[in-house]
Motif scaffolding. Structure first.
Motif, PDB file in Angstrom:
ATOM      1  N   LEU A  14       0.844  -1.195   0.000  1.00 29.29           N
ATOM      2  CA  LEU A  14       0.000   0.000   0.000  1.00 29.29           C
ATOM      3  C   LEU A  14       0.882   1.249   0.000  1.00 29.29           C
ATOM      4  N   VAL A  17       1.990   1.975  -3.445  1.00 24.21           N
ATOM      5  CA  VAL A  17       0.979   2.610  -4.293  1.00 24.21           C
ATOM      6  C   VAL A  17       0.912   4.097  -4.007  1.00 24.21           C
ATOM      7  N   ILE A  18       1.040   4.435  -2.727  1.00 26.65           N
ATOM      8  CA  ILE A  18       0.936   5.859  -2.373  1.00 26.65           C
ATOM      9  C   ILE A  18       2.189   6.603  -2.828  1.00 26.65           C
ATOM     10  N   TYR A  90      -1.846  12.731 -13.945  1.00 26.71           N
ATOM     11  CA  TYR A  90      -3.210  12.415 -14.358  1.00 26.71           C
ATOM     12  C   TYR A  90      -4.179  12.971 -13.329  1.00 26.71           C
ATOM     13  N   ASN A  91      -4.741  14.150 -13.580  1.00 26.49           N
ATOM     14  CA  ASN A  91      -5.701  14.673 -12.608  1.00 26.49           C
ATOM     15  C   ASN A  91      -6.916  15.318 -13.273  1.00 26.49           C
ATOM     16  N   LEU A  93      -9.898  14.089 -13.498  1.00 24.73           N
ATOM     17  CA  LEU A  93     -11.133  13.814 -12.766  1.00 24.73           C
ATOM     18  C   LEU A  93     -11.166  14.536 -11.433  1.00 24.73           C
ATOM     19  N   ASN A  94     -10.873  15.834 -11.433  1.00 24.18           N
ATOM     20  CA  ASN A  94     -10.854  16.540 -10.159  1.00 24.18           C
ATOM     21  C   ASN A  94     -12.152  17.345  -9.986  1.00 24.18           C
TER      22      ASN A  94
ATOM     23  N   TRP B  96       3.527  12.346  -1.632  1.00 24.57           N
ATOM     24  CA  TRP B  96       2.854  11.806  -0.462  1.00 24.57           C
ATOM     25  C   TRP B  96       3.749  10.864   0.332  1.00 24.57           C
TER      26      TRP B  96
ATOM     27  N   GLN C 627     -11.424  15.941  -3.835  1.00 27.09           N
ATOM     28  CA  GLN C 627     -11.263  15.242  -5.115  1.00 27.09           C
ATOM     29  C   GLN C 627     -10.268  15.977  -5.991  1.00 27.09           C
ATOM     30  N   THR C 628      -9.023  15.707  -5.780  1.00 26.97           N
ATOM     31  CA  THR C 628      -8.000  16.385  -6.574  1.00 26.97           C
ATOM     32  C   THR C 628      -7.727  15.672  -7.892  1.00 26.97           C
ATOM     33  N   GLY C 629      -8.185  14.463  -8.006  1.00 23.58           N
ATOM     34  CA  GLY C 629      -7.907  13.718  -9.232  1.00 23.58           C
ATOM     35  C   GLY C 629      -6.620  12.908  -9.141  1.00 23.58           C
ATOM     36  N   GLN C 630      -5.916  13.035  -8.018  1.00 26.04           N
ATOM     37  CA  GLN C 630      -4.645  12.319  -7.907  1.00 26.04           C
ATOM     38  C   GLN C 630      -4.854  10.981  -7.230  1.00 26.04           C
ATOM     39  N   LEU C 631      -4.440   9.954  -7.894  1.00 29.29           N
ATOM     40  CA  LEU C 631      -4.644   8.591  -7.406  1.00 29.29           C
ATOM     41  C   LEU C 631      -3.897   8.343  -6.100  1.00 29.29           C
ATOM     42  N   HIS C 632      -2.752   8.991  -5.939  1.00 31.81           N
ATOM     43  CA  HIS C 632      -1.945   8.765  -4.723  1.00 31.81           C
ATOM     44  C   HIS C 632      -2.702   9.209  -3.488  1.00 31.81           C
ATOM     45  N   LEU C 633      -3.375  10.355  -3.635  1.00 36.85           N
ATOM     46  CA  LEU C 633      -4.173  10.836  -2.509  1.00 36.85           C
ATOM     47  C   LEU C 633      -5.265   9.846  -2.168  1.00 36.85           C
ATOM     48  N   ALA C 635      -5.335   6.659  -2.686  1.00 36.23           N
ATOM     49  CA  ALA C 635      -4.784   5.466  -2.054  1.00 36.23           C
ATOM     50  C   ALA C 635      -4.439   5.745  -0.598  1.00 36.23           C
ATOM     51  N   TRP C 636      -3.935   6.949  -0.357  1.00 36.48           N
ATOM     52  CA  TRP C 636      -3.597   7.300   1.015  1.00 36.48           C
ATOM     53  C   TRP C 636      -4.868   7.354   1.863  1.00 36.48           C
ATOM     54  N   LEU C 639      -5.813   4.034   2.911  1.00 33.29           N
ATOM     55  CA  LEU C 639      -4.991   3.622   4.057  1.00 33.29           C
ATOM     56  C   LEU C 639      -5.557   4.159   5.352  1.00 33.29           C
TER      57      LEU C 639
END
Lengths: 95, 179, 653
Positions: A14, A17-18, A90-91, A93-94, B96, C627-633, C635-636, C639
C-alpha cells in the motif's frame, strides 16, 4: 509471526501505491498487496485446519491473473494518450 | 547439534524466507528502475512460495510460482520492456511520501496490536495431511463449488471487458486516422 | 313559512346571479340588441329595458314582493294567535355535546315590523332600480346582489339566535361591500367598499366577545331566552355583568350603524349606486344595530351604565354629523351625514330606554330617507351624473314630481307636523328629557340643537337643489328630464308613507314587548309645550335656510367668510379620516413593512432558508476539494480508512 509478515507485506504494498509515481511500479505493488493477503489466508488455514483459506487463495490467483490481464491494456491505452508513465500528472477527474 | 538444527530447520527456514521476502518487498519501493522492481517482486514471490511449501500447502506453493511468477510477472516484464524503451528518467516519489510512511507505520502498528491481542499464538505445524491435493480438490469442488462458479462468472466479465477495450481502441484509432 | 320568506330572495340571487350575469346574458338577450355598454344617463334612449332585463327585473323584484306578501300574511296569523311569538326551526346546524345550534326563526311584533320594512321598502327600491340601472351593463349582477342583501337582512331580523343574527350581520356587510364597490373599475369605489367592510369588522370584534360571554354564562344564544334570563335580579341574575355584555354588543352596533368613532365608512359608501345608498345605508342595514339593541332590551334594561353610554354616543354622533352636513356640497354626502345624525337620534332613544320609540323612528326614517335618496337619484339621473349641489338649481319646474316628493320628505325629516318625522322625533326628544332611565336636560339640549341643524341643512339642500336660480352647465340643463314611472312611482309612494306613516302609532303597538320607560312625574306638564317647541325649532331651521340661501348668493358667501375657520373644520369632517390614517393606518403599515416584511419575512424566514441552502453549498464546495484527481491521494485515504476501521473494531468487536 507469519501474520505480522503478511501485515508488513500488505503495508509495504500500500505504501508503494501511495509513494511511487510510475504506473507499472504501482501495479506491481498492488500484486504485492495481494500476496500479503494470500499469506495471511494460508496462515489462517493452517492454524485452524480447515481448507477455506486454501480455496480462497486459489481463487485469488485466478482473479489476480484476470485483473492483471485487463489492467495492463488499460495502462497501455492511457500511456498512449498522455505519453508519460507518471501517474501524478493524471488529474482530469478533479473537482 | 545437527539434530537440534534439523529439528528446528523448519522454523529457521521459515524465518530466513520471511526475512528475504520482506527485504524484497522493501526493495520494491526503493529501486528506481521498473525492471529491477519487477525482479525484486519476483524474488519476493518465490520466497513466499517457499513459505507456503514449508507450511505444508504444497500445491498452492506450486501454483504461486506457476501462475504468479510464471504468468503474471512475465506479463509485467514484457510490458515493462515494451514501455520503458520510450521512457526517460523521472522523479521516483510522489508528494505523499511522508504521509504515506506515517500511515503505513500506523497501519502496521494497529494490525499487529490486533493480532497480538486477539489471536492465540500458534507456531508452524506440519499438518501436511490435511492439505493434500486430494482432500483439497474434494473440498473445493464439493463444499465451495459456488465460489468456483462465481469466479468463472468473473472471468467471463473479464473477457467481455477485454473485448470492449479492443473495440474502443480500434474505434479511437480509426477516428484518429480519418478524423 | 318563515323559512320561505327568508329563502325567496336567496332564490332570486341564485337565479339572477347565474343566469343574468355576463355569462348568462347571451342566453336571454333577444335578437333585437344587447344592453348598452356604458352606464349613461339620459341620452338617446331606445327601449330602456330589454327583454333580458325584463326577466331579470321580474325575478329580482317579484321575489321580494312575494316575501312582503308572505310577511303580511304571517302578521295576520300572528294577530289571530294573540301575538304569541311564532318560532320555526329550519335546520339543526350542529350538536356539540349538550349544546345544540339551530337555524331557527322567531316572529313577534318587533320582527314583524322590521320584516315589513325590509321587504316592503326593499321591494319598492328594487322597482326603482329597474329604471335607475336600466342602462348599466351589469344590470343582472345588481339585482343578484340586492336580493342577496335582502336574504341576509331577513336572516338578521327573523333569526332567533344571536348566531343566526350574526350570520345575517356579516352577510349584509358582505352585500354592502359588493354593492358599494359595484362599479369596481374605479379604484376609489373599491376602496370605499373595503373601508366599509373593515370598519364593520372592527365592531364585530366587540360583538363576538359579547356573544362568547353570553354563551359561556347562559349556555344559549337564543335571544328570547337571554332576555328572559336577564329579567331575574339578585341571586338568580346571570353571572356576567349586563353592562359589560351590553357595551360589547353595542360596539358591534357602533360598527354596523356607524356611530362615532366607527362612522367613517358611511360617507364613503355613497360611492355606490343611489338605490344602494337608499336601501342599505338609509333604510335597512344601518338600522341593524338599532334592532340589535332593541331586541336585547332585556339586557339593556338591567344595564344603566351601558345605556348611558349608548345615549351619549348617539347624541355625539347626531350632533357631529349634523354639523358636518351643514357645509357639504355633494347631494349624497349631505344625505349620508343626515343618516348618521338620525341614527344618532335612534340611539339616544335606545339609551334612555325608549326602545319602541327608536324602532318607530327606524320606520319613519326608512320612509323619508329612502324617499330623499331616491329623489336625489332622480336628480342625478336627470342631470346626467352631476352630484355637486352648487351646480344645480332651478329644477323645481323642470322635474316637478321629484321636487314635490323631495320637499315632502324634507319636511318630514325636519319634523314638521303632521308628517311622519314629527311624531317619531318628538317622542325621542320627550323621552330624552323626561325618561327616568337616563333622560336629562343636557341630552335633550343636544338633541334639540341637532334637530335645529337638521332642519337647516335639509332645507338648505332643498333650496340649493331645486329653488335657487340655475347654476347648471348649459348642456346639462338642456337634457334635464323627469325620470320614468318606475322611479317616480316609487317616489310618490314613499312620499305618501312619509306623510301618513306617523299615524301608525308603532310605540303603542310594540308596548307589550318593548314597554316605554317611566317618565319623571315632575316634568309631566312639559309634554305639550315641548311639542310646540319642537315645531318652532323646525320652523326656525326652515326660516334660517330660506334667509341664507333663498337670497342672492352673496349672503351665503359672506356667512362663510365670517366663519371661515369653523367652515374649514366642518368641511374637512373634523379631519377624522386623516387622524385615523396618521394614528392607526400609517403606524400599522410601518410595522407591516419594516418589522414583518423586511425583518421577519425577508431576513428571518427567507434568510434562514437561503442560509441553509448556502450553508449546504459552502459545505459541498469545501468537501469537494478532496477530489483532486490524484490517485496517490485516494490510495492514502484508503490507508487512513483502513486504520480507522481497525481502530473501530477494537472498540466494538
Amino acid at each position: 509471526m507469519l501474520l505480522a509478515l503478511a501485515v508488513a507485506l500488505f503495508a509495504i504494498g500500500l505504501l508503494g501505491v501511495i509513494v511511487r509515481r510510475n504506473v507499472l511500479v504501482m501495479l506491481m505493488c498492488m500484486e504485492l498487496m495481494l500476496n500479503g493477503v494470500n499469506l495471511s489466508l494460508v496462515t489462517f488455514a493452517q492454524q485452524t485446519g480447515t481448507t477455506v483459506g486454501a480455496v480462497l487463495v486459489f481463487l485469488t490467483f485466478v482473479v489476480a491473473t484476470a485483473e492483471i490481464a485487463l489492467a495492463i491494456p488499460i495502462v497501455l491505452l492511457l500511456v498512449r494518450r498522455k505519453h508519460t508513465l507518471d501517474l501524478s500528472t493524471y488529474n482530469e477527474l478533479n473537482g | 547439534m545437527l539434530d537440534g538444527l534439523l529439528l528446528h530447520l523448519d522454523t529457521l527456514l521459515l524465518f530466513v524466507f520471511g526475512v528475504c521476502a520482506l527485504v524484497g518487498a522493501s526493495l520494491m519501493i526503493v529501486l528506481r528502475q521498473p525492471m529491477r522492481v519487477a525482479m525484486a517482486l519476483i524474488s519476493t514471490m518465490v520466497f513466499l512460495g517457499g513459505i507456503y511449501g514449508l507450511l505444508g500447502v504444497h500445491f498452492i506453493a506450486a501454483f504461486q510460482v506457476l501462475i504468479y511468477v510464471g504468468a503474471v510477472m512475465v506479463f509485467m516484464v514484457y510490458v515493462i520492456m515494451l514501455l520503458e524503451v520510450r521512457e526517460g528518467r523521472g522523479p521516483r516519489y510522489s508528494q505523499w511520501v511522508w504521509p504515506g510512511l506515517i500511515g503505513a507505520a500506523a497501519l502496521v502498528g494497529a494490525l499487529v496490536i490486533s493480532i497480538w491481542a486477539g489471536l492465540p499464538q500458534v507456531g508452524t505445524a506440519a499438518k501436511g495431511a490435511g492439505f493434500g491435493i486430494q482432500s483439497f480438490a474434494v473440498s473445493f469442488l464439493r463444499d465451495y463449488w459456488l465460489h468456483f462458479e462465481l469466479t468463472s462468472v468473473l472471468l467471463v466479465a473479464a473477457v467481455v471487458a477485454a473485448m470492449a477495450i479492443i473495440r474502443v481502441n480500434r474505434r479511437a484509432d480509426e477516428k484518429r486516422r480519418h478524423g | 313559512m318563515l323559512t320561505l320568506i327568508v329563502l325567496l330572495p336567496l332564490l332570486g340571487f341564485a337565479l339572477n346571479g347565474v343566469l343574468a350575469t355576463r355569462l348568462g346574458n347571451t342566453l336571454w338577450a333577444p335578437a333585437g340588441g344587447t344592453p348598452a355598454d356604458e352606464h349613461d344617463h339620459g341620452h338617446g334612449h331606445g327601449p330602456a329595458v330589454h327583454l333580458g332585463h325584463k326577466l331579470v327585473a321580474l325575478i329580482g323584484c317579484g321575489l321580494p314582493l312575494l316575501s312582503f306578501v308572505l310577511v303580511l300574511q304571517m302578521l295576520g296569523q300572528l294577530q289571530t294567535m294573540g301575538y304569541a311569538p311564532i318560532v320555526e326551526t329550519a335546520y339543526e346546524w350542529a350538536s356539540v355535546g349538550d349544546s345544540r345550534f339551530e337555524i331557527a326563526f322567531y316572529f313577534d311584533r318587533l320582527s314583524a315590523v322590521m320584516a315589513l320594512i325590509v321587504t316592503g321598502v326593499g321591494s319598492v327600491i328594487h322597482v326603482y332600480s329597474v329604471g335607475y340601472m336600466a342602462h348599466d351593463r351589469s344590470f343582472g349582477r345588481f339585482f343578484a346582489y340586492l336580493n342577496l342583501f335582502l336574504f341576509f337582512m331577513l336572516l338578521l331580523v327573523l333569526g332567533r339566535s344571536l348566531l343566526v343574527l350574526f350570520v345575517g350581520w356579516e352577510g349584509v356587510g358582505l352585500a354592502s361591500y359588493l354593492l358599494i364597490g359595484f362599479w369596481f373599475d374605479d379604484l376609489a369605489n373599491a376602496r370605499a367598499g373595503k373601508k366599509a367592510f373593515v370598519t364593520n369588522r372592527i365592531g364585530d370584534a366587540g360583538f363576538l366577545l359579547g356573544m362568547f360571554l353570553l354563551y359561556q354564562t347562559l349556555g344559549t344564544l337564543d335571544m328570547d331566552r337571554i332576555n328572559a334570563a336577564f329579567a331575574f335580579t339578585g341571586s338568580a341574575a346571570p353571572a356576567v355583568g349586563a353592562s359589560l355584555v351590553g357595551v360589547l354588543l353595542f360596539i358591534g352596533a357602533m360598527g354596523k350603524s356607524a356611530q362615532i368613532p366607527l362612522h367613517v365608512w358611511l360617507p364613503d359608501a355613497m360611492a355606490g349606486p343611489t338605490p344602494v345608498s337608499a336601501l342599505i345605508h338609509a333604510a335597512t342595514m344601518v338600522t341593524a344595530g338599532v334592532y340589535l339593541v332593541a331586541r336585547m332590551s332585556g339586557i339593556y334594561m338591567q344595564a344603566p351604565e351601558a345605556s348611558m353610554l349608548i345615549a351619549w354616543v348617539g347624541a355625539g354622533t347626531a350632533f357631529f354629523a349634523a354639523s358636518v352636513a351643514l357645509v357639504q356640497t355633494d347631494i349624497k354626502k349631505v344625505l349620508a351625514y343626515s343618516t348618521l345624525s338620525q341614527l344618532g337620534f335612534m340611539f339616544i332613544a335606545l339609551g334612555v330606554g325608549a326602545y319602541g320609540v327608536a324602532i318607530f323612528h327606524v320606520v319613519t326614517h326608512a320612509f323619508f330617507k329612502a324617499c330623499l335618496f331616491l329623489g336625489a337619484g332622480s336628480v342625478i339621473h336627470a342631470l346626467g351624473g352631476e352630484q355637486d349641489v352648487r351646480k344645480m338649481g332651478g329644477l323645481a319646474r323642470r322635474i316637478p314630481i321629484t321636487f314635490v316628493t323631495f320637499a315632502i320628505a324634507t319636511a318630514a325629516i325636519a319634523g314638521l307636523p303632521p308628517l311622519a318625522g314629527f311624531f317619531s322625533k318628538d317622542e325621542i326628544l320627550w323621552f330624552a328629557l323626561a325618561s327616568t332611565r337616563g333622560g336629562s336636560v343636557w341630552l335633550w339640549g343636544v338633541a334639540t340643537l341637532t334637530a335645529l341643524m337638521t332642519a337647516f341643512y335639509m332645507f338648505r339642500l332643498l333650496w340649493l337643489t331645486f329653488i335657487v336660480p340655475s347654476h347648471m352647465e348649459p348642456k346639462v340643463e338642456h337634457h334635464v328630464h323627469e325620470s320614468p314611472l318606475s322611479m317616480t312611482g316609487v317616489l310618490m309612494l314613499l312620499a305618501l308613507l312619509s306623510s301618513v306613516g306617523g299615524f301608525l302609532h308603532l310605540p303603542h303597538f310594540l308596548q307589550p314587548l318593548l314597554p316605554l320607560p317611566a317618565v319623571d312625574p315632575h316634568l309631566h306638564h312639559l309634554e305639550k309645550p315641548l311639542i310646540v317647541l319642537a315645531v318652532l325649532v323646525a320652523l326656525a331651521g326652515l326660516a334660517a335656510a330660506v334667509y341664507v340661501y333663498g337670497a342672492p348668493a352673496s349672503r351665503a358667501q359672506a356667512l362663510q367668510a365670517r366663519f371661515a375657520g369653523i367652515h374649514r373644520w366642518l368641511s374637512g369632517k373634523y379631519f377624522v379620516d386623516e387622524l385615523y390614517e396618521a394614528a392607526i393606518g400609517r403606524p400599522l403599515v410601518w410595522v407591516s413593512d419594516r418589522v414583518f416584511l423586511r425583518l421577519g419575512d425577508r431576513r428571518l424566514i427567507d434568510g434562514a432558508l437561503n442560509g441553509m441552502a448556502a450553508l449546504g453549498q459552502r459545505c459541498a464546495a469545501l468537501l469537494s476539494r478532496v477530489q483532486t484527481g490524484q490517485l496517490h491521494l485516494y490510495a492514502w485515504l484508503v490507508l487512513i480508512g483502513m486504520i480507522a476501521t481497525v481502530l473501530w473494531s477494537w472498540r466494538h468487536v
